[in-house]
Design a protein around this motif. Structure first.
Motif, PDB file in Angstrom:
ATOM      1  N   LEU A  85      32.435 -12.095  37.361  1.00 37.28           N
ATOM      2  CA  LEU A  85      31.512 -11.502  38.326  1.00 37.28           C
ATOM      3  C   LEU A  85      30.850 -12.641  39.094  1.00 37.28           C
ATOM      4  CD1 LEU A  85      30.025  -8.778  39.202  1.00 37.28           C
ATOM      5  CD2 LEU A  85      28.149  -9.659  37.807  1.00 37.28           C
ATOM      6  N   VAL A  86      31.063 -12.660  40.396  1.00 35.89           N
ATOM      7  CA  VAL A  86      30.441 -13.677  41.249  1.00 35.89           C
ATOM      8  C   VAL A  86      29.207 -13.057  41.877  1.00 35.89           C
ATOM      9  CG1 VAL A  86      30.766 -15.296  43.138  1.00 35.89           C
ATOM     10  CG2 VAL A  86      32.729 -14.624  41.727  1.00 35.89           C
ATOM     11  N   ASP A  87      28.049 -13.510  41.459  1.00 36.72           N
ATOM     12  CA  ASP A  87      26.797 -12.900  41.893  1.00 36.72           C
ATOM     13  C   ASP A  87      26.236 -13.613  43.112  1.00 36.72           C
ATOM     14  OD1 ASP A  87      24.458 -11.155  41.602  1.00 36.72           O
ATOM     15  OD2 ASP A  87      23.418 -13.029  41.113  1.00 36.72           O
ATOM     16  N   GLY A  88      26.023 -12.835  44.178  1.00 37.94           N
ATOM     17  CA  GLY A  88      25.462 -13.391  45.408  1.00 37.94           C
ATOM     18  C   GLY A  88      23.957 -13.310  45.447  1.00 37.94           C
ATOM     19  N   GLN A 110      27.237 -17.476  43.099  1.00 35.49           N
ATOM     20  CA  GLN A 110      28.013 -17.696  44.313  1.00 35.49           C
ATOM     21  C   GLN A 110      27.577 -18.987  44.985  1.00 35.49           C
ATOM     22  OE1 GLN A 110      28.257 -14.269  46.890  1.00 35.49           O
ATOM     23  NE2 GLN A 110      28.216 -15.532  48.733  1.00 35.49           N
ATOM     24  N   ARG A 111      28.543 -19.767  45.446  1.00 39.60           N
ATOM     25  CA  ARG A 111      28.245 -21.012  46.158  1.00 39.60           C
ATOM     26  C   ARG A 111      28.450 -20.790  47.660  1.00 39.60           C
ATOM     27  NH1 ARG A 111      31.441 -23.124  41.874  1.00 39.60           N
ATOM     28  NH2 ARG A 111      33.210 -23.373  43.308  1.00 39.60           N
ATOM     29  N   GLY A 112      27.365 -20.698  48.390  1.00 41.49           N
ATOM     30  CA  GLY A 112      27.433 -20.470  49.830  1.00 41.49           C
ATOM     31  C   GLY A 112      27.339 -18.998  50.170  1.00 41.49           C
ATOM     32  N   PRO A 113      26.964 -18.681  51.411  1.00 42.19           N
ATOM     33  CA  PRO A 113      26.806 -17.283  51.823  1.00 42.19           C
ATOM     34  C   PRO A 113      28.142 -16.659  52.215  1.00 42.19           C
ATOM     35  CG  PRO A 113      26.229 -18.737  53.636  1.00 42.19           C
ATOM     36  CD  PRO A 113      26.565 -19.631  52.482  1.00 42.19           C
ATOM     37  N   GLY A 114      28.208 -15.319  52.122  1.00 46.32           N
ATOM     38  CA  GLY A 114      29.371 -14.599  52.615  1.00 46.32           C
ATOM     39  C   GLY A 114      30.386 -14.252  51.536  1.00 46.32           C
ATOM     40  N   LYS A 115      31.190 -13.227  51.843  1.00 48.08           N
ATOM     41  CA  LYS A 115      32.197 -12.781  50.886  1.00 48.08           C
ATOM     42  C   LYS A 115      33.255 -13.851  50.642  1.00 48.08           C
ATOM     43  CE  LYS A 115      35.446  -9.065  49.812  1.00 48.08           C
ATOM     44  NZ  LYS A 115      36.043  -7.772  50.243  1.00 48.08           N
ATOM     45  N   GLY A 116      33.610 -14.585  51.680  1.00 49.93           N
ATOM     46  CA  GLY A 116      34.598 -15.643  51.510  1.00 49.93           C
ATOM     47  C   GLY A 116      34.137 -16.693  50.511  1.00 49.93           C
ATOM     48  N   SER A 117      32.880 -17.068  50.608  1.00 49.74           N
ATOM     49  CA  SER A 117      32.333 -18.043  49.660  1.00 49.74           C
ATOM     50  C   SER A 117      32.349 -17.488  48.238  1.00 49.74           C
ATOM     51  CB  SER A 117      30.908 -18.417  50.062  1.00 49.74           C
ATOM     52  OG  SER A 117      30.873 -19.013  51.341  1.00 49.74           O
ATOM     53  N   ALA A 118      32.039 -16.193  48.111  1.00 50.22           N
ATOM     54  CA  ALA A 118      32.041 -15.564  46.790  1.00 50.22           C
ATOM     55  C   ALA A 118      33.437 -15.572  46.181  1.00 50.22           C
ATOM     56  CB  ALA A 118      31.514 -14.132  46.890  1.00 50.22           C
ATOM     57  N   LEU A 119      34.434 -15.210  46.968  1.00 50.61           N
ATOM     58  CA  LEU A 119      35.800 -15.183  46.443  1.00 50.61           C
ATOM     59  C   LEU A 119      36.287 -16.584  46.088  1.00 50.61           C
ATOM     60  CD1 LEU A 119      37.451 -12.509  48.754  1.00 50.61           C
ATOM     61  CD2 LEU A 119      36.986 -12.301  46.309  1.00 50.61           C
ATOM     62  N   ARG A 120      36.004 -17.555  46.926  1.00 51.34           N
ATOM     63  CA  ARG A 120      36.439 -18.921  46.623  1.00 51.34           C
ATOM     64  C   ARG A 120      35.757 -19.440  45.358  1.00 51.34           C
ATOM     65  NH1 ARG A 120      35.147 -22.661  50.216  1.00 51.34           N
ATOM     66  NH2 ARG A 120      33.843 -21.416  51.599  1.00 51.34           N
ATOM     67  N   THR A 121      34.504 -19.047  45.156  1.00 51.17           N
ATOM     68  CA  THR A 121      33.817 -19.418  43.910  1.00 51.17           C
ATOM     69  C   THR A 121      34.522 -18.802  42.708  1.00 51.17           C
ATOM     70  OG1 THR A 121      31.679 -19.567  45.043  1.00 51.17           O
ATOM     71  CG2 THR A 121      31.637 -19.296  42.649  1.00 51.17           C
ATOM     72  N   GLY A 122      34.872 -17.525  42.813  1.00 51.05           N
ATOM     73  CA  GLY A 122      35.544 -16.855  41.713  1.00 51.05           C
ATOM     74  C   GLY A 122      36.926 -17.398  41.446  1.00 51.05           C
ATOM     75  N   GLY A 124      37.956 -20.388  41.975  1.00 48.74           N
ATOM     76  CA  GLY A 124      37.825 -21.690  41.333  1.00 48.74           C
ATOM     77  C   GLY A 124      37.467 -21.594  39.860  1.00 48.74           C
ATOM     78  N   ALA A 125      36.789 -20.512  39.485  1.00 43.06           N
ATOM     79  CA  ALA A 125      36.387 -20.333  38.082  1.00 43.06           C
ATOM     80  C   ALA A 125      37.460 -19.639  37.252  1.00 43.06           C
ATOM     81  CB  ALA A 125      35.088 -19.533  38.012  1.00 43.06           C
ATOM     82  N   ALA A 126      38.431 -19.012  37.893  1.00 43.80           N
ATOM     83  CA  ALA A 126      39.447 -18.243  37.169  1.00 43.80           C
ATOM     84  C   ALA A 126      40.356 -19.151  36.355  1.00 43.80           C
ATOM     85  CB  ALA A 126      40.277 -17.420  38.153  1.00 43.80           C
ATOM     86  N   THR A 127      40.776 -18.667  35.200  1.00 47.09           N
ATOM     87  CA  THR A 127      41.675 -19.425  34.327  1.00 47.09           C
ATOM     88  C   THR A 127      43.010 -18.713  34.108  1.00 47.09           C
ATOM     89  OG1 THR A 127      40.761 -18.394  32.325  1.00 47.09           O
ATOM     90  CG2 THR A 127      39.716 -20.428  33.104  1.00 47.09           C
ATOM     91  N   GLY A 128      43.139 -17.464  34.534  1.00 51.46           N
ATOM     92  CA  GLY A 128      44.360 -16.704  34.314  1.00 51.46           C
ATOM     93  C   GLY A 128      45.502 -17.169  35.202  1.00 51.46           C
ATOM     94  N   GLU A 129      46.727 -16.858  34.793  1.00 55.73           N
ATOM     95  CA  GLU A 129      47.900 -17.190  35.592  1.00 55.73           C
ATOM     96  C   GLU A 129      47.996 -16.299  36.822  1.00 55.73           C
ATOM     97  OE1 GLU A 129      51.438 -18.024  32.800  1.00 55.73           O
ATOM     98  OE2 GLU A 129      49.933 -17.025  31.543  1.00 55.73           O
ATOM     99  N   TYR A 130      47.513 -15.070  36.702  1.00 57.41           N
ATOM    100  CA  TYR A 130      47.423 -14.155  37.830  1.00 57.41           C
ATOM    101  C   TYR A 130      45.953 -13.943  38.156  1.00 57.41           C
ATOM    102  CZ  TYR A 130      52.274 -12.722  36.710  1.00 57.41           C
ATOM    103  OH  TYR A 130      53.615 -12.690  36.456  1.00 57.41           O
ATOM    104  N   VAL A 131      45.645 -13.845  39.444  1.00 55.55           N
ATOM    105  CA  VAL A 131      44.275 -13.582  39.888  1.00 55.55           C
ATOM    106  C   VAL A 131      44.274 -12.313  40.738  1.00 55.55           C
ATOM    107  CG1 VAL A 131      42.285 -14.437  41.180  1.00 55.55           C
ATOM    108  CG2 VAL A 131      43.706 -16.037  39.883  1.00 55.55           C
ATOM    109  N   MET A 133      41.685  -9.752  43.018  1.00 56.31           N
ATOM    110  CA  MET A 133      40.371  -9.645  43.653  1.00 56.31           C
ATOM    111  C   MET A 133      40.051  -8.182  43.900  1.00 56.31           C
ATOM    112  SD  MET A 133      41.535 -11.315  47.311  1.00 56.31           S
ATOM    113  CE  MET A 133      40.334 -10.542  48.403  1.00 56.31           C
ATOM    114  N   LEU A 134      38.801  -7.813  43.607  1.00 53.25           N
ATOM    115  CA  LEU A 134      38.401  -6.407  43.630  1.00 53.25           C
ATOM    116  C   LEU A 134      36.939  -6.311  44.047  1.00 53.25           C
ATOM    117  CD1 LEU A 134      39.315  -3.447  42.572  1.00 53.25           C
ATOM    118  CD2 LEU A 134      38.052  -4.068  40.527  1.00 53.25           C
ATOM    119  N   ASP A 135      36.614  -5.369  44.931  1.00 54.32           N
ATOM    120  CA  ASP A 135      35.223  -5.178  45.344  1.00 54.32           C
ATOM    121  C   ASP A 135      34.428  -4.455  44.256  1.00 54.32           C
ATOM    122  OD1 ASP A 135      35.807  -6.412  47.695  1.00 54.32           O
ATOM    123  OD2 ASP A 135      35.843  -4.599  48.921  1.00 54.32           O
ATOM    124  N   ALA A 136      33.123  -4.704  44.238  1.00 57.04           N
ATOM    125  CA  ALA A 136      32.258  -4.134  43.204  1.00 57.04           C
ATOM    126  C   ALA A 136      31.604  -2.828  43.625  1.00 57.04           C
ATOM    127  CB  ALA A 136      31.163  -5.141  42.835  1.00 57.04           C
TER     128      ALA A 136
END
Length: 286
Positions: A85-88, A110-122, A124-131, A133-136
């Motif tokens: 969960l990337v919290d803005g 979240q690092r930086g404003p905007g949805k793009g920043s939120a996704l890039r933060t997530g 970068g934190a992901a460890t799975g082989e598949y990623v 993305m899903l809206d909350a």
């Protein structure tokens, strides 16, 4: 024939009861041959390998979505190994609700404003082989995730949801959004010589090993178009799967159709094939 089958079943059952696992010639499931190691399996060859399922990370950007988190999290299928969960900088109980509904959730700021920043933060934190993305906000049903993983399992690198293929649809698409999506879709199909059916829809999955090829830099909603453009430009194998867009369950959308549509168009034009290579050459000539 039908009269002999029951007698055969009774004879087999009687014989196994009489012999038992400790009878001469009986075999327990833990028995192994004298020439096999402790990890050997009696029905496998020595060079056989057990196929392991790729791990899956689910990235969920959220800003004040406490009322929507319970429905979203309870729909997540068991094939997901990690939820991020990337919290803005939410001012409501988003973080507490997420931890209550799913104690194993990983919450990252979240690092930086905007949805793009939120996704890039997530990402970068992901460890799975598949990623994935899903809206909350509840507009995307997590139960569709196995469909995306199926195509990744079968050789595709980037899988995107489409509301305009058989089996897909939308219960929340306004006329303005529909016209804008259609216009932008025409642009991307002509610029990138492809035949996509949907563009401005952020339900996607990809192999994390291709994150560098996606080379994401956008900060706003245009990141969804940037992901598609970079996947096309990099030659990734792309598949579209049908998806049903649901209405936001609670609250108001952060999307601004006209302003965000302009940003998507600028992104498509700036990232089109040859645009990057032409820019340094023009600068050098000046």
């Amino acid at each position: 024939m039908s009269s002999t089958l029951p007698r055969i079943e009774r004879r087999i059952g009687t014989d196994s009861t009489r012999r038992g696992p400790d009878a001469p010639g009986g075999r327990r499931s833990t028995d192994r041959g004298p020439d096999r190691g402790p990890d050997a399996h009696p029905l496998r060859r020595e060079d056989d390998r057990v196929r392991t399922r790729p791990t899956v990370s689910l990235v969920v950007p959220a800003h004040n979505e406490a009322r929507n988190i319970p429905w979203v999290f309870e729909q997540i299928p068991r094939c997901v190994d990690e939820v991020i969960l990337v919290d803005g900088d939410s001012s409501d109980a988003t973080l507490r609700m997420a931890a209550h509904c799913l104690p194993t959730v990983r919450s990252v700021p979240q690092r930086g404003p905007g949805k793009g920043s939120a996704l890039r933060t997530g990402f970068g934190a992901a460890t799975g082989e598949y990623v994935v993305m899903l809206d909350a906000d509840g507009s995307m049903w997590p139960g569709e995730i196995p469909h995306y993983l199926h195509f990744l399992d079968n050789g595709y690198d980037f899988v995107k949801g489409s509301r305009f293929v058989a089996g897909g649809g939308s219960l929340d698409l306004t006329r303005i959004r529909s016209l804008g999506n259609r216009a932008l879709l025409t642009v991307v199909n002509r610029l990138y010589d492809t035949m996509l059916t949907d563009l401005c829809y952020g339900y996607c999955a990809f192999r994390r090993s291709f994150l560098d090829e996606l080379d994401l830099r956008s900060t706003g909603f245009e990141i969804e178009a940037e992901m598609v453009a970079h996947a096309l430009r990099s030659g990734l194998r792309i598949a579209e799967v049908p998806s049903l867009e649901l209405p936001r369950r609670n609250g108001r959308s952060h999307l601004h159709a006209v302003a965000d549509g302009r940003r998507v168009l600028r992104t498509l034009l700036a990232e089109r094939p040859g645009a990057r290579s032409a820019a340094p050459a023009a600068a050098a000539e000046r």
